[in-house]
Design a protein around this motif. Structure first.
Motif, PDB file in Angstrom:
ATOM      1  N   ILE A 116       0.839  -1.201   0.000  1.00  0.00           N
ATOM      2  CA  ILE A 116       0.000   0.000   0.000  1.00  0.00           C
ATOM      3  C   ILE A 116       0.873   1.250   0.000  1.00  0.00           C
ATOM      4  O   ILE A 116       0.598   2.222  -0.714  1.00  0.00           O
ATOM      5  CB  ILE A 116      -0.938  -0.008   1.229  1.00  0.00           C
ATOM      6  N   LYS A 117       1.943   1.214   0.794  1.00  0.00           N
ATOM      7  CA  LYS A 117       2.872   2.340   0.828  1.00  0.00           C
ATOM      8  C   LYS A 117       3.540   2.532  -0.526  1.00  0.00           C
ATOM      9  O   LYS A 117       3.711   3.671  -0.981  1.00  0.00           O
ATOM     10  CB  LYS A 117       3.933   2.103   1.907  1.00  0.00           C
ATOM     11  N   GLY A 118       3.914   1.436  -1.167  1.00  0.00           N
ATOM     12  CA  GLY A 118       4.542   1.526  -2.491  1.00  0.00           C
ATOM     13  C   GLY A 118       3.589   2.094  -3.525  1.00  0.00           C
ATOM     14  O   GLY A 118       3.982   2.904  -4.377  1.00  0.00           O
ATOM     15  N   THR A 119       2.324   1.683  -3.445  1.00  0.00           N
ATOM     16  CA  THR A 119       1.317   2.200  -4.379  1.00  0.00           C
ATOM     17  C   THR A 119       1.106   3.689  -4.159  1.00  0.00           C
ATOM     18  O   THR A 119       1.000   4.471  -5.117  1.00  0.00           O
ATOM     19  CB  THR A 119      -0.018   1.460  -4.189  1.00  0.00           C
ATOM     20  N   PHE A 120       1.058   4.112  -2.894  1.00  0.00           N
ATOM     21  CA  PHE A 120       0.893   5.534  -2.596  1.00  0.00           C
ATOM     22  C   PHE A 120       2.068   6.335  -3.131  1.00  0.00           C
ATOM     23  O   PHE A 120       1.889   7.414  -3.711  1.00  0.00           O
ATOM     24  CB  PHE A 120       0.752   5.748  -1.088  1.00  0.00           C
ATOM     25  N   LEU A 121       3.280   5.837  -2.942  1.00  0.00           N
ATOM     26  CA  LEU A 121       4.469   6.531  -3.447  1.00  0.00           C
ATOM     27  C   LEU A 121       4.391   6.696  -4.959  1.00  0.00           C
ATOM     28  O   LEU A 121       4.665   7.777  -5.503  1.00  0.00           O
ATOM     29  CB  LEU A 121       5.735   5.763  -3.065  1.00  0.00           C
ATOM     30  N   ARG A 122       4.002   5.641  -5.638  1.00  0.00           N
ATOM     31  CA  ARG A 122       3.931   5.674  -7.099  1.00  0.00           C
ATOM     32  C   ARG A 122       2.855   6.642  -7.601  1.00  0.00           C
ATOM     33  O   ARG A 122       3.099   7.466  -8.483  1.00  0.00           O
ATOM     34  CB  ARG A 122       3.663   4.256  -7.618  1.00  0.00           C
ATOM     35  N   THR A 123       1.666   6.552  -7.042  1.00  0.00           N
ATOM     36  CA  THR A 123       0.564   7.392  -7.512  1.00  0.00           C
ATOM     37  C   THR A 123       0.748   8.855  -7.117  1.00  0.00           C
ATOM     38  O   THR A 123       0.416   9.757  -7.887  1.00  0.00           O
ATOM     39  CB  THR A 123      -0.783   6.887  -6.962  1.00  0.00           C
ATOM     40  N   TYR A 124       1.303   9.075  -5.903  1.00  0.00           N
ATOM     41  CA  TYR A 124       1.496  10.460  -5.472  1.00  0.00           C
ATOM     42  C   TYR A 124       2.608  11.125  -6.270  1.00  0.00           C
ATOM     43  O   TYR A 124       2.506  12.308  -6.644  1.00  0.00           O
ATOM     44  CB  TYR A 124       1.815  10.516  -3.976  1.00  0.00           C
ATOM     45  N   THR A 125       3.674  10.388  -6.556  1.00  0.00           N
ATOM     46  CA  THR A 125       4.760  10.930  -7.384  1.00  0.00           C
ATOM     47  C   THR A 125       4.239  11.288  -8.775  1.00  0.00           C
ATOM     48  O   THR A 125       4.561  12.354  -9.317  1.00  0.00           O
ATOM     49  CB  THR A 125       5.905   9.909  -7.508  1.00  0.00           C
ATOM     50  N   ASP A 126       3.429  10.413  -9.333  1.00  0.00           N
ATOM     51  CA  ASP A 126       2.846  10.674 -10.653  1.00  0.00           C
ATOM     52  C   ASP A 126       1.946  11.911 -10.620  1.00  0.00           C
ATOM     53  O   ASP A 126       1.957  12.728 -11.547  1.00  0.00           O
ATOM     54  CB  ASP A 126       2.040   9.456 -11.112  1.00  0.00           C
ATOM     55  N   ALA A 127       1.172  12.059  -9.531  1.00  0.00           N
ATOM     56  CA  ALA A 127       0.281  13.219  -9.411  1.00  0.00           C
ATOM     57  C   ALA A 127       1.079  14.511  -9.310  1.00  0.00           C
ATOM     58  O   ALA A 127       0.674  15.545  -9.868  1.00  0.00           O
ATOM     59  CB  ALA A 127      -0.623  13.055  -8.191  1.00  0.00           C
ATOM     60  N   VAL A 128       2.221  14.480  -8.616  1.00  0.00           N
ATOM     61  CA  VAL A 128       3.065  15.669  -8.489  1.00  0.00           C
ATOM     62  C   VAL A 128       3.718  16.015  -9.821  1.00  0.00           C
ATOM     63  O   VAL A 128       3.713  17.178 -10.256  1.00  0.00           O
ATOM     64  CB  VAL A 128       4.141  15.449  -7.403  1.00  0.00           C
ATOM     65  N   LEU A 129       4.266  15.028 -10.482  1.00  0.00           N
ATOM     66  CA  LEU A 129       4.959  15.277 -11.757  1.00  0.00           C
ATOM     67  C   LEU A 129       4.014  15.788 -12.838  1.00  0.00           C
ATOM     68  O   LEU A 129       4.419  16.579 -13.695  1.00  0.00           O
ATOM     69  CB  LEU A 129       5.652  13.993 -12.230  1.00  0.00           C
ATOM     70  N   ASN A 130       2.761  15.347 -12.799  1.00  0.00           N
ATOM     71  CA  ASN A 130       1.796  15.755 -13.821  1.00  0.00           C
ATOM     72  C   ASN A 130       0.757  16.753 -13.292  1.00  0.00           C
ATOM     73  O   ASN A 130      -0.319  16.898 -13.857  1.00  0.00           O
ATOM     74  CB  ASN A 130       1.082  14.514 -14.360  1.00  0.00           C
ATOM     75  N   TYR A 131       1.098  17.434 -12.227  1.00  0.00           N
ATOM     76  CA  TYR A 131       0.204  18.409 -11.596  1.00  0.00           C
ATOM     77  C   TYR A 131      -0.137  19.551 -12.559  1.00  0.00           C
ATOM     78  O   TYR A 131       0.743  20.082 -13.253  1.00  0.00           O
ATOM     79  CB  TYR A 131       0.902  18.962 -10.355  1.00  0.00           C
ATOM     80  N   ASN A 132      -1.421  19.937 -12.595  1.00  0.00           N
ATOM     81  CA  ASN A 132      -1.826  21.090 -13.411  1.00  0.00           C
ATOM     82  C   ASN A 132      -2.794  22.020 -12.679  1.00  0.00           C
ATOM     83  O   ASN A 132      -3.349  22.942 -13.281  1.00  0.00           O
ATOM     84  CB  ASN A 132      -2.454  20.620 -14.732  1.00  0.00           C
ATOM     85  N   ALA A 133      -3.024  21.732 -11.375  1.00  0.00           N
ATOM     86  CA  ALA A 133      -3.889  22.561 -10.514  1.00  0.00           C
ATOM     87  C   ALA A 133      -5.363  22.470 -10.861  1.00  0.00           C
ATOM     88  O   ALA A 133      -6.174  23.184 -10.275  1.00  0.00           O
ATOM     89  CB  ALA A 133      -3.443  24.030 -10.547  1.00  0.00           C
ATOM     90  N   GLU A 134      -5.736  21.585 -11.796  1.00  0.00           N
ATOM     91  CA  GLU A 134      -7.129  21.536 -12.227  1.00  0.00           C
ATOM     92  C   GLU A 134      -7.776  20.156 -12.108  1.00  0.00           C
ATOM     93  O   GLU A 134      -8.939  20.054 -11.707  1.00  0.00           O
ATOM     94  CB  GLU A 134      -7.251  22.029 -13.674  1.00  0.00           C
ATOM     95  N   ASN A 135      -7.044  19.112 -12.483  1.00  0.00           N
ATOM     96  CA  ASN A 135      -7.685  17.791 -12.491  1.00  0.00           C
ATOM     97  C   ASN A 135      -7.856  17.239 -11.081  1.00  0.00           C
ATOM     98  O   ASN A 135      -7.419  17.828 -10.095  1.00  0.00           O
ATOM     99  CB  ASN A 135      -6.900  16.808 -13.378  1.00  0.00           C
ATOM    100  N   GLU A 136      -8.525  16.096 -10.984  1.00  0.00           N
ATOM    101  CA  GLU A 136      -8.868  15.506  -9.690  1.00  0.00           C
ATOM    102  C   GLU A 136      -7.645  15.202  -8.854  1.00  0.00           C
ATOM    103  O   GLU A 136      -7.606  15.489  -7.647  1.00  0.00           O
ATOM    104  CB  GLU A 136      -9.693  14.239  -9.918  1.00  0.00           C
ATOM    105  N   ALA A 137      -6.621  14.628  -9.469  1.00  0.00           N
ATOM    106  CA  ALA A 137      -5.405  14.279  -8.737  1.00  0.00           C
ATOM    107  C   ALA A 137      -4.706  15.527  -8.212  1.00  0.00           C
ATOM    108  O   ALA A 137      -4.182  15.535  -7.092  1.00  0.00           O
ATOM    109  CB  ALA A 137      -4.462  13.482  -9.637  1.00  0.00           C
ATOM    110  N   SER A 138      -4.715  16.600  -8.997  1.00  0.00           N
ATOM    111  CA  SER A 138      -4.070  17.846  -8.576  1.00  0.00           C
ATOM    112  C   SER A 138      -4.799  18.470  -7.388  1.00  0.00           C
ATOM    113  O   SER A 138      -4.176  18.987  -6.456  1.00  0.00           O
ATOM    114  CB  SER A 138      -4.030  18.838  -9.743  1.00  0.00           C
ATOM    115  N   VAL A 139      -6.125  18.432  -7.429  1.00  0.00           N
ATOM    116  CA  VAL A 139      -6.919  18.943  -6.310  1.00  0.00           C
ATOM    117  C   VAL A 139      -6.616  18.135  -5.046  1.00  0.00           C
ATOM    118  O   VAL A 139      -6.511  18.691  -3.942  1.00  0.00           O
ATOM    119  CB  VAL A 139      -8.430  18.876  -6.645  1.00  0.00           C
TER     120      VAL A 139
END
Length: 249
Positions: A116-139
């Motif tokens: 679970i920790k590994g999945t969080f690291l992967r998804t959160y890193t992806d959300a940061v790298l592709n952040y645009n301040a608008e989509n669901e992950a960015s919010v």
């Protein structure tokens, strides 16, 4: 006439009372799960998605589980008051299934906590790298950083590799003080470190998970084993009523 009915009646009454009380408490836990599931879907849907590779079904699982428990909690009360042996056996069977499901869920969560920790690291890193301040992950990232008072994955430097940083700098959700944190500061590699949180979000979240995992597992197992009590009460009451059919109303 045998005195057995007079001796059995208080036992049946006692078991019925205990099972009704248990079923009512069981019904309340279902209502709580249902409320938490609805609240999680409405309020936390975007944020829970950060710990999953895809959109999570956790709120729907809670809603479904809560609904089923509410229905069977009422069924348990009805079966107990009715004194129907086959209804009580069905209720006991359902409680045993709930016990097994909760036991498996508790063990799986504890055993696979590192995944679970590994999945969080992967998804959160992806959300940061592709952040645009608008989509669901960015919010969700903004919410996490603002409320946990953290910045980036490991620290604020995680933002330097994001697609958002070249044009906009570090997101405002990292600011120590929003009143003293301008866009120009967030774009400035020298000024930004003095304006944002230095603690990374990954460490905060995983530390919380590690600290509370034992408590969560303990509560889960405690609730699971409580189903055994209800199952034993239902089975005992069913057997006694079956053996003393003339005591049924």
């Amino acid at each position: 006439m045998s005195s057995q009915p007079m001796e059995t009646k208080p036992v049946i009454t006692c078991l019925k009372t205990l099972l009704v009380v248990y079923s009512f408490v069981f019904w309340i836990t279902g209502a709580i799960l249902l409320a938490v599931g609805i609240w999680g879907k409405i309020m936390l849907g975007p944020y829970i998605s950060l710990i999953a590779d895809n959109s999570t079904n956790a709120p729907y699982v809670l809603i479904g589980t809560g609904t089923v428990i509410v229905v069977f909690g009422l069924f348990g009360c009805f079966a107990t008051c009715r004194g129907s042996p086959w209804m009580l056996k069905l209720y006991a069977m359902f409680l045993s299934l709930v016990f097994l499901a909760e036991l498996v869920a508790g063990i799986s969560g504890f055993v696979f906590r590192h995944e679970i920790k590994g999945t969080f690291l992967r998804t959160y890193t992806d959300a940061v790298l592709n952040y645009n301040a608008e989509n669901e992950a960015s919010v969700a990232v903004d919410y996490l950083q603002h409320h946990l008072r953290c910045c980036g994955v490991y620290n604020y430097t995680s933002w330097l590799a994001s697609v958002y940083y070249p044009a906009n700098g570090i997101p405002p959700s990292c600011c120590l003080n929003s009143a003293d944190c301008s866009t120009q500061d967030l774009r400035n590699a020298t000024a930004a470190p003095t304006k944002v949180y230095h603690q990374g979000c990954y460490e905060l979240v995983t530390s919380f998970m590690e600290t509370n995992m034992a408590i969560i597992a303990g509560v889960t197992f405690g609730i699971a084993f409580s189903q055994l009590i209800g199952m034993l009460l239902a089975c005992c009451l069913s057997r006694i009523i079956t053996a003393n059919q003339y005591e049924m109303v």
